[in-house]
Every structure is written in C-alpha cells, then in structure tokens.
Scaffold this motif. Structure first.
Motif, PDB file in Angstrom:
ATOM      1  N   TRP A 259       0.780  -1.218   0.000  1.00 46.39           N
ATOM      2  CA  TRP A 259       0.000   0.000   0.000  1.00 46.39           C
ATOM      3  C   TRP A 259       0.824   1.287   0.000  1.00 46.39           C
ATOM      4  O   TRP A 259       0.476   2.248  -0.699  1.00 46.39           O
ATOM      5  N   TRP A 265      -1.416   8.649  -3.717  1.00 52.19           N
ATOM      6  CA  TRP A 265      -2.390   8.899  -4.772  1.00 52.19           C
ATOM      7  C   TRP A 265      -3.815   8.737  -4.277  1.00 52.19           C
ATOM      8  O   TRP A 265      -4.761   8.902  -5.048  1.00 52.19           O
ATOM      9  N   HIS A 266      -3.986   8.407  -2.982  1.00 54.34           N
ATOM     10  CA  HIS A 266      -5.330   8.232  -2.437  1.00 54.34           C
ATOM     11  C   HIS A 266      -5.740   9.486  -1.678  1.00 54.34           C
ATOM     12  O   HIS A 266      -4.922  10.100  -0.990  1.00 54.34           O
ATOM     13  N   TYR A 267      -6.987   9.868  -1.821  1.00 53.02           N
ATOM     14  CA  TYR A 267      -7.439  11.147  -1.269  1.00 53.02           C
ATOM     15  C   TYR A 267      -7.749  11.088   0.214  1.00 53.02           C
ATOM     16  O   TYR A 267      -7.878  12.116   0.862  1.00 53.02           O
ATOM     17  N   HIS A 270      -3.930   7.571   4.695  1.00 52.20           N
ATOM     18  CA  HIS A 270      -2.870   6.783   4.073  1.00 52.20           C
ATOM     19  C   HIS A 270      -2.684   5.430   4.743  1.00 52.20           C
ATOM     20  O   HIS A 270      -1.860   4.637   4.317  1.00 52.20           O
ATOM     21  N   ARG A 345      -9.706   0.243  -0.559  1.00 50.96           N
ATOM     22  CA  ARG A 345      -8.752   1.055  -1.313  1.00 50.96           C
ATOM     23  C   ARG A 345      -8.706   0.578  -2.759  1.00 50.96           C
ATOM     24  O   ARG A 345      -8.493  -0.610  -3.022  1.00 50.96           O
ATOM     25  N   VAL A 347      -6.764   2.151  -6.198  1.00 44.89           N
ATOM     26  CA  VAL A 347      -5.937   3.224  -6.744  1.00 44.89           C
ATOM     27  C   VAL A 347      -5.352   2.775  -8.075  1.00 44.89           C
ATOM     28  O   VAL A 347      -4.789   1.678  -8.183  1.00 44.89           O
ATOM     29  N   THR A 378     -17.588   5.063  -0.826  1.00 43.02           N
ATOM     30  CA  THR A 378     -16.649   5.951  -1.491  1.00 43.02           C
ATOM     31  C   THR A 378     -17.294   7.247  -1.943  1.00 43.02           C
ATOM     32  O   THR A 378     -18.430   7.249  -2.428  1.00 43.02           O
TER      33      THR A 378
END
Length: 468
Positions: A259, A265-267, A270, A345, A347, A378
């Motif tokens: 991960w 790159w994930h909004y 983390h 998640r 991405v 989401t």
C-alpha cells in the motif's frame, strides 16, 4: 546532494470549485498534508557530469530535475535552463555568441548540420529544429563564465524521431567530455540512456519512490516474488477497442505492505485496516513473466492496487440493503466476517486513469476475491460510475439527523462510516477522520460476489473437504 521534495495538497489559487473538491475529499484540512516525491534521494550532478532523470509522465522526474538545478544554482554553479531561453531574431549563422566556425561545429553536434538552415531564424524552424538550437545556445551560455556550468533540459529530445534523438544524445555525451559542461536531463524515453551514458541516473516509477544509482548498492528483489499470478486483465478475445497496451496488463495478489507505494495517490487516510485480500495490477508482458524472463521483470511495474479489508461493524447503507439492524451478536459478527469484505482502497496510477481500466480492474479484482459479498463506501462513486460498471449496486445513504443536530455532527456522521455503537470514544470517528470526511457524502455500494470464480472455487474445495 540529497533531495527531499514534496508538494502541499492545498491549492495555491482558491475558487468555489477547488473548495468543493477539497471539502469532499478531505484535501484542505491539515496544512501539513503533502504529496511526497522523494525523501533524501542521493543525486550526483554538476559541471562535467550528465545526470539523467527518466520515468513515465507524472512520476516526478521534472520536479526532481528542477530541484537539482536549484540546488546547483544555490551552490554557486552557473545553471542554464534551455527551456527558458529566449530565441534571438537572428539567422542561425549569427545567433550563437561564438565565432562562425565554432558555431557551425556546435550546431552540427546538435543536429543542425544542414547549410540551408543557417540563413534562417529560429522562428522559421520546426519545433524539433528549435529544440536543437536551444540546446546549442544553452551550451554556449554555460561556457561563458570562468568555469563551465550546467545545462538543464526537460523532456529531452521528446520532439525528435528516435534515430535523430539517439544521434543528439550521443553528441551530448561528447560535448560534456570536450567542454566540461554538465547536463541535467529529464525524459520519458529510456532508450536514450545507451547513447547518453549518463554519469548518474535516477529512475522515477509509476508507484514507489524514485531509484537513484548513487544510493548504496543492494540486490533488487524480484518484484513478483511471493505473489500468485492471477492472469491477464483482459482475455485475448476482449482486446478489440481497448487501449493498445491492454494486452500487457496482468494481475497478481497483493498485500498490506504494497500500500505505501500507492498511498500518496489516495485522497483519504494513508493507512489501511486489516487486509483480507489484495490484487495488484501490473504493466508488462505476462508471457515473459510466465516464462520467468528476468529481463522482463525489470520492465514490469505495478500500476494499480485493490485492497479488501475487514468490514466495519455497522454501515447505514449495508443495514438498508440487507434489512438488518445496527446491533450484532458475536455469531452474527463471525458470519459477516466470513462472507463480507470491504473494498477499502482502489488506486490506479494517474497515468492509467481515463483509459477505461478502473471498472475492468475492480471487476477482475472482485472475481479473484474469495468472499461472497463485497461492499464499498466511497466519495468518488458519487461522480464516477466505475463501481456500478464493475457489478456493484448503489445504495443511497443519508445520515439520520436527530432533532437539534447538524448533518455533519460527529456522532451522526460517524454512523455513515460504521463507527456506531455505545461509548463516546468507541462509537465515533477520530477527530482527524471526521475533519477530513465531515463534508463528504459517500455512496454505499454492494456487489453480490457469489458467482465469482474465486468464490465458486472456494465452495468446491469446501465440499470436497466435507466429502473427505
């Protein structure tokens, strides 16, 4: 030098729309939130050296190039940025600040050996010809001081055909050796490395930190070691109309340890919870991977990840879909954990977004996931139908606002994310999570995964075990 480069997530110029995006995805909460490009990356650059930054578009090579140039300039070196040079309104024969014979020789080394070009001004040249002239002019400027300087060029030779690009790269190497001028170059075309023969190279990647050959040498592990190959993303009879490299995309299993390479790159947060199953999307040649060609493994990179985590105890959308309540017995919780996972998640590297890959990737990941039901909560699902295209059903979710409370009240909003239950601390989101999500309106999705190949195979094995 060692480079540490990051960008703030807060927009430099604010507008109503940027405020809307930031609030929906939690990007404008903590001023310390940043997108990290590199941390303490060793880079060797300066006069007399060629430093090459390579990698796909958006991987950070241009940012690192500028950071290295700024550091050189701060240390007192003469830095000439070829991309910023103003073009003189003079014929090429008169445009370089050196003698005519030397100018002709330098122009020739930069790929402008044609005599018919010398009477023309830069404005009369093609884009590729102007690039070569800028390179020659930058080399001249870098030699004007008492000591040779360094030429900085982004998207090096990008506008040239590959044969001409190789010729210019070869001559840049010769110019560096003959003049002592240094070159800091960035390009997406890794085929130029052989002719440039850089003294130092930095490889930026689609996922994960950049790699510098100035770092301490370590044996690079096989990126596919320990993973189960799940097959191609698209079958051979499903490639018509797809993007040209669709046949080079394949899937493997993934883990929680994969991960961090995608986290920036994930909004949202983390971190991830307990991962029950994971799928990685790779860009490379699956046939060569199956044949265990180690040369191909070095060209194979992860470009997407899907992580399935343990479900929250209670989600308002789930309760509505299944007609269940928010209170659970220990037997009910055990049954839920055995049959349901949360797609927590998903991405794709930005380079691969917009290529109609998200829905097929999610569908393939779910097909490989051995759980009968898959859910997801989401914000992106409100504006992008990729989950519905992957076989999910959208369930509207509204917070149950009690009299005297606001829609983004901590306790009421926590119920959307499965943080319900008794106890003030146990029953609500953390302050950090609430700050990032209080203005979000996530959509709940559920997929009946009981006919997925992985689930059917798990059921078959369970029946065989019972028969034995």
């Amino acid at each position: 030098m060692h480079l540490s480069v990051s960008h703030p997530l807060r927009p430099r110029r604010r507008s109503l729309n940027t405020a809307r995006v930031a609030a929906s995805f939690g990007l404008d909460v903590d001023p310390a939130d940043r997108l990290t490009i590199a941390e303490e990356l060793p880079v060797s650059a300066g006069p007399g050296r060629i430093t090459l930054f390579t990698g796909p578009s958006g991987s950070g090579k241009s940012t690192l190039l500028r950071a290295a140039a700024d550091r050189l300039e701060a240390d007192g070196a003469a830095v000439v940025r070829a991309d910023d040079l103003a073009l003189p309104d003079r014929p090429l024969a008169d445009a370089l600040p050196i003698g005519f014979d030397a100018a002709c020789a330098l122009l020739s080394k930069c790929g402008l050996a044609e005599p018919r070009l010398l009477p023309r001004t830069p404005a009369e040249l093609s884009e590729g010809q102007r690039f070569r002239f800028r390179l020659a002019l930058a080399v001249c400027r870098a030699r004007l001081g008492e000591a040779p300087g360094a030429v900085v060029c982004d998207e090096f030779a990008a506008v040239l055909d590959r044969t001409l690009a190789a010729a210019v790269a070869h001559n840049v190497r010769r110019l560096c050796a003959a003049t002592g001028v240094g070159f800091l170059l960035a390009t997406t075309h890794e085929d130029l490395s052989a002719d440039l023969a850089p003294h130092h190279a930095v490889r930026c990647r689609s996922a994960g930190p950049p790699r510098s050959d100035a770092a301490l040498e370590t044996d690079e592990a096989d990126p596919l070691a320990g993973r189960t190959l799940l097959g191609p993303l698209f079958a051979d009879d499903d490639l018509d109309g797809r993007i040209s490299f669709a046949g080079d995309l394949f899937l493997t299993t993934a883990s929680r340890g994969d991960w961090p390479a995608f986290a920036d790159w994930h909004y949202r947060a983390h971190t991830v919870g307990i991962v029950r199953y994971g799928v990685m999307l790779w860009h490379g040649s699956q046939k060569e991977v199956i044949d265990e060609s180690h040369g191909s493994l070095k060209r194979t990179e992860p470009v997407g990840i899907a992580l399935f985590c343990s479900p929250p105890l209670s989600l308002r959308g789930r309760n509505r879909y299944f007609g269940a309540g928010s209170r659970w017995t220990s037997a009910g919780i055990k049954a839920m954990n055995a049959q349901l996972v949360t797609l927590a998640r998903v991405v794709l590297h930005p380079t691969y977004r917009g290529c109609s890959l998200a829905a097929p990737f999610v569908a393939a990941a779910c097909d490989a996931c051995p759980f009968p039901w898959v859910e997801s909560l989401t914000q992106l699902g409100q504006t992008h139908p990729f989950l519905e295209r992957a076989g999910f059903v959208k369930v509207p979710v509204e917070p149950a606002t009690k009299q005297g409370t606001k829609p983004n009240d901590l306790r009421q909003h926590s119920a959307i994310y499965g943080a319900g239950g008794r106890g003030k601390k146990k029953g609500v989101l953390s302050a950090a999570s609430h700050a990032k999500s209080r203005y979000a309106a996530p959509a709940y999705f559920i997929r009946d995964n009981r006919s997925a190949p992985a689930v059917l195979e798990a059921n078959r094995r369970e029946r065989e075990a019972c028969d034995d």
